[in-house]
Design an enzyme around this catalytic site. Sequence first.
Site, PDB file in Angstrom:
ATOM      1  CE  LYS A 196       1.102   6.932  -2.526  1.00 39.97           C
ATOM      2  NZ  LYS A 196       2.156   7.956  -2.704  1.00 39.97           N
ATOM      3  CE  LYS A 249       3.033   3.185  -3.207  1.00 40.95           C
ATOM      4  NZ  LYS A 249       3.941   4.354  -3.208  1.00 40.95           N
ATOM      5  CE1 TYR A 314      11.099  -0.446  -3.348  1.00 42.21           C
ATOM      6  CE2 TYR A 314       8.973  -1.462  -2.895  1.00 42.21           C
ATOM      7  CZ  TYR A 314       9.757  -0.333  -3.018  1.00 42.21           C
ATOM      8  OH  TYR A 314       9.203   0.911  -2.830  1.00 42.21           O
TER       9      TYR A 314
END
Length: 325
Positions: A196, A249, A314
């Site tokens: 991340k 990510k 999303y």
Amino acid sequence: MKDLQFKRHRRLRRTDSMRALVRETHLRTEDLIYPIFVVEGENIKNPVGSMPGVHQVSLDHLNEEMDELVRLDIKSVIVFGVPAEKDDVGSQAYHEEGIVQRAIGQIKENFPSLTVVADTCLCQYTDHGHCGIVRDGDIANDESLTYITKTAVTQAKAGADVIAPSNMMDGFVAAIRQGLDEEGFSHIPVMSYAVKYASSFYGPFRDAAHSSPQFGDRRAYQMDPANRLEALREAESDVEEGADFLIVKPALAYLDIMREVKDRFNLPLVAYNVSGEYSMIKAAAQNGWVNEEEIVLEKLTSMKRAGADLIITYFAKDAARWLNQ
């Protein structure tokens, strides 16, 4: 020209059916994990201004959101919570009646076929907005593990199918694995945010989750975007500590990292198609600058091609509609 020799690659591109026949990479609705933001209160469906099409929803609207996912053949959801109260240790993150715990229980009761992933972090729940416990202006790594593990256990008790820790504390997979095992949840997998980065692509998420740090930034615990070998060290540590999935990510700016992680480690790989990546395309599409369907499907396919088995996005609802056409 009669003596000219070359290979005719275009033979396999001539028609739609031929291109489909030899297509190497496939994007399916089963690959998509939809993020949902749950908030305290009633009759709330707040649009997130920086993320068109994304809402914060109260529990009385949660079932309709899950109904839509089921209709679209999306199999998995990851739950983020926005609590009504925050404190310095993020106590609502591990409260057995916390907003995420209640949301998990409601989803599993009404939609048992859905796989529910619990985001396991403290940043939405702390009044300082950091992912761990602050001591003397620094993030106390080992003390933070205690609270993160408590959060994972209460999420598992609530019915979470997968625990997804996103805090980037050293040792977080080992701590959570031990905590889950000791509480009788050895069957619950850990989907580690193994790699991340301290990315500028997270801005809209912080708008949705109310999780911006109130001082400093997260560069002392999230990764430097310039580093490649460090990503492999991070992933290796999480594999050794018992991770069952590895997340990279953000996704789009780190496809090279994703491919290296997939080539190196034989675990399911998850791409997180983050909020900034989402919002940029939505804004461009609203201005008529790009074809949204074509660019989204191309982008998601690039993540699969880079090695992702699953994609948190999303765009899951939009992509599922396009794929189901």
